[in-house]
Scaffold this motif. Sequence first.
Motif, PDB file in Angstrom:
ATOM      1  N   GLN A 172       2.393  22.144  11.003  1.00  0.00           N
ATOM      2  CA  GLN A 172       1.801  21.716  10.059  1.00  0.00           C
ATOM      3  C   GLN A 172       2.015  20.393   9.483  1.00  0.00           C
ATOM      4  N   ARG A 173       3.284  19.903   9.598  1.00  0.00           N
ATOM      5  CA  ARG A 173       3.748  18.692   9.133  1.00  0.00           C
ATOM      6  C   ARG A 173       3.099  17.592  10.104  1.00  0.00           C
ATOM      7  N   LEU A 174       3.011  17.957  11.316  1.00  0.00           N
ATOM      8  CA  LEU A 174       2.601  17.068  12.349  1.00  0.00           C
ATOM      9  C   LEU A 174       0.833  16.909  12.042  1.00  0.00           C
ATOM     10  N   HIS A 175       0.370  17.881  11.826  1.00  0.00           N
ATOM     11  CA  HIS A 175      -0.884  18.008  11.545  1.00  0.00           C
ATOM     12  C   HIS A 175      -1.213  17.021  10.318  1.00  0.00           C
ATOM     13  N   THR A 176      -0.575  16.986   9.221  1.00  0.00           N
ATOM     14  CA  THR A 176      -0.645  16.298   8.270  1.00  0.00           C
ATOM     15  C   THR A 176      -0.555  14.608   8.468  1.00  0.00           C
ATOM     16  N   ILE A 177       0.592  14.652   9.201  1.00  0.00           N
ATOM     17  CA  ILE A 177       0.921  13.015   9.579  1.00  0.00           C
ATOM     18  C   ILE A 177      -0.626  12.506  10.634  1.00  0.00           C
ATOM     19  N   LYS A 178      -1.082  13.427  11.298  1.00  0.00           N
ATOM     20  CA  LYS A 178      -2.395  12.848  12.255  1.00  0.00           C
ATOM     21  C   LYS A 178      -3.491  12.465  10.988  1.00  0.00           C
ATOM     22  N   GLN A 179      -3.800  13.545  10.428  1.00  0.00           N
ATOM     23  CA  GLN A 179      -4.527  13.122   9.079  1.00  0.00           C
ATOM     24  C   GLN A 179      -4.673  11.839   8.212  1.00  0.00           C
ATOM     25  N   GLU A 180      -3.166  11.789   8.021  1.00  0.00           N
ATOM     26  CA  GLU A 180      -2.823  10.431   7.319  1.00  0.00           C
ATOM     27  C   GLU A 180      -3.076   9.140   7.966  1.00  0.00           C
ATOM     28  N   VAL A 218      -5.230   3.747  11.275  1.00  0.00           N
ATOM     29  CA  VAL A 218      -4.532   3.071  12.306  1.00  0.00           C
ATOM     30  C   VAL A 218      -4.689   4.016  13.543  1.00  0.00           C
ATOM     31  N   GLU A 219      -4.309   3.453  14.572  1.00  0.00           N
ATOM     32  CA  GLU A 219      -4.238   4.219  15.866  1.00  0.00           C
ATOM     33  C   GLU A 219      -3.098   5.153  16.119  1.00  0.00           C
ATOM     34  N   ALA A 220      -2.051   4.695  15.660  1.00  0.00           N
ATOM     35  CA  ALA A 220      -0.700   5.525  15.917  1.00  0.00           C
ATOM     36  C   ALA A 220       0.372   5.324  14.742  1.00  0.00           C
ATOM     37  N   ALA A 221       1.397   6.153  14.789  1.00  0.00           N
ATOM     38  CA  ALA A 221       2.396   5.986  13.685  1.00  0.00           C
ATOM     39  C   ALA A 221       3.737   6.051  14.763  1.00  0.00           C
ATOM     40  N   LEU A 222       4.761   5.420  14.239  1.00  0.00           N
ATOM     41  CA  LEU A 222       5.926   5.621  14.816  1.00  0.00           C
ATOM     42  C   LEU A 222       7.033   5.497  13.866  1.00  0.00           C
ATOM     43  N   LEU A 223       7.508   7.076  13.920  1.00  0.00           N
ATOM     44  CA  LEU A 223       8.701   7.548  13.126  1.00  0.00           C
ATOM     45  C   LEU A 223      10.052   7.005  13.548  1.00  0.00           C
ATOM     46  N   THR A 224      10.883   6.605  12.902  1.00  0.00           N
ATOM     47  CA  THR A 224      11.988   6.155  13.421  1.00  0.00           C
ATOM     48  C   THR A 224      13.366   6.744  12.680  1.00  0.00           C
ATOM     49  N   SER A 225      12.832   6.718  11.583  1.00  0.00           N
ATOM     50  CA  SER A 225      14.297   7.520  10.455  1.00  0.00           C
ATOM     51  C   SER A 225      14.429   8.944  11.240  1.00  0.00           C
ATOM     52  N   PRO A 226      15.843   9.199  11.355  1.00  0.00           N
ATOM     53  CA  PRO A 226      16.219  10.548  12.079  1.00  0.00           C
ATOM     54  C   PRO A 226      15.778  11.566  11.078  1.00  0.00           C
ATOM     55  N   LEU A 227      15.956  11.365   9.678  1.00  0.00           N
ATOM     56  CA  LEU A 227      15.287  12.356   9.059  1.00  0.00           C
ATOM     57  C   LEU A 227      13.941  12.869   8.966  1.00  0.00           C
ATOM     58  N   SER A 228      13.183  11.851   9.313  1.00  0.00           N
ATOM     59  CA  SER A 228      11.436  11.911   9.385  1.00  0.00           C
ATOM     60  C   SER A 228      11.382  12.416  10.613  1.00  0.00           C
ATOM     61  N   VAL A 229      12.182  12.198  11.569  1.00  0.00           N
ATOM     62  CA  VAL A 229      11.817  12.934  12.617  1.00  0.00           C
ATOM     63  C   VAL A 229      12.374  14.258  12.822  1.00  0.00           C
ATOM     64  N   ALA A 230      13.399  14.614  12.162  1.00  0.00           N
ATOM     65  CA  ALA A 230      13.774  16.091  12.183  1.00  0.00           C
ATOM     66  C   ALA A 230      12.607  16.834  11.407  1.00  0.00           C
TER      67      ALA A 230
END
Length: 374
Positions: free
Chosen positions: A6-14, A20-32
Amino acid sequence: MTIYQQRLHTIKQEIERVGVEAALLTSPLSVAYVSGFVCEPHERFMGLVVRPDAEPVLFVPSLEKDKAEAELSAHGDFIRKVIAISDTDNPYARLSEAGLGTGVKRLAIEKSYMRVQEADRLAEVLPGVQFTDIGDAIVRLRLHKSEEEVARMEIAIRLVEEVLAEGLKKVRQGVTELELVAELEYLMKKKGADAPSFDTMVLAGANSALPHGVPGMTKVQEGQFLLFDLGVFKDGYCSDITRTFVVGEPTEEMERIYQTVLAAEEAAIQAVQPGHALAAVDRAARTTITGAGYGQYFTHRVGHGLGLEIHEAPSVHGENQTPMEAGMTFTIEPGIYVPGLGGVRIEDDILVTESGARVLTAFPKELTKLLVQF
């Protein structure tokens, strides 16, 4: 669909919403938070690439690859591509080689986390790329805790309350603040905490008038305040509690200060209502303390959000007009700090519900006198 899907789906919607074409999450908390994979990479690179038109790709240090694949499998294998980055690799070149550079002219990153040097290196392998921020979207997602998240927080809360109850038995003649800190943190580990959620605070006497005081060799003495502020991480979520005690018998002023803080905290809890501004919580506590003549001695905001981090959104201060919403979790912790005399802080962890506040912490709050032989 799992909570992580669900969270991944929300990120894709954002991603699609901001164009934008893509997102790069680099915070360990955000990745988790998005993937379910918990890791502290230290100085090594880790990142999750999310595109609305492709499967997500997780980049991890090579020594974490097996762990990542096992944890992702446990969460349903919705992230199947894990790329290991060795210590000799250029991680940004690996990102480009793995396809991040294909058609990516606008990239969403966490601007509050990514360092300028890292952004510069990323721009070298993505010539002409424009960066936008996705950090605020993740903050908004994290504001609302799921039932599972609240349950994990409650486990951390019960654990730290057990630690405090047992730690109080260690208060004895001549014990120092640091000795009590050591006892508390030993109990945390003994009971299964992953780590303290912040530097454990035990402040005796006049030191308790320092909101962020540092425990030292000060000894517990009769007729003084003794303040405990502690919390733990357990399974990724944290707790935070403060209780203040009197060693022996309090003076009339000490008792008046304590009862004022207790009344202020209760007023702030009653002010928790969905749809009302967060500012109302701070103002309710501050009005009570000011009305009792101690306004100048309440020197900080009344609370802060907590969850994956010990300090996260929302900030509960008198100017925050953000409406409270069900699912928000934050502390309420008013205090009075009188130099030379000491201070009192009482802190609880709060969940906003549709009908008001649910107090997650349960440790007693009435004025407690610690009877110690001197």
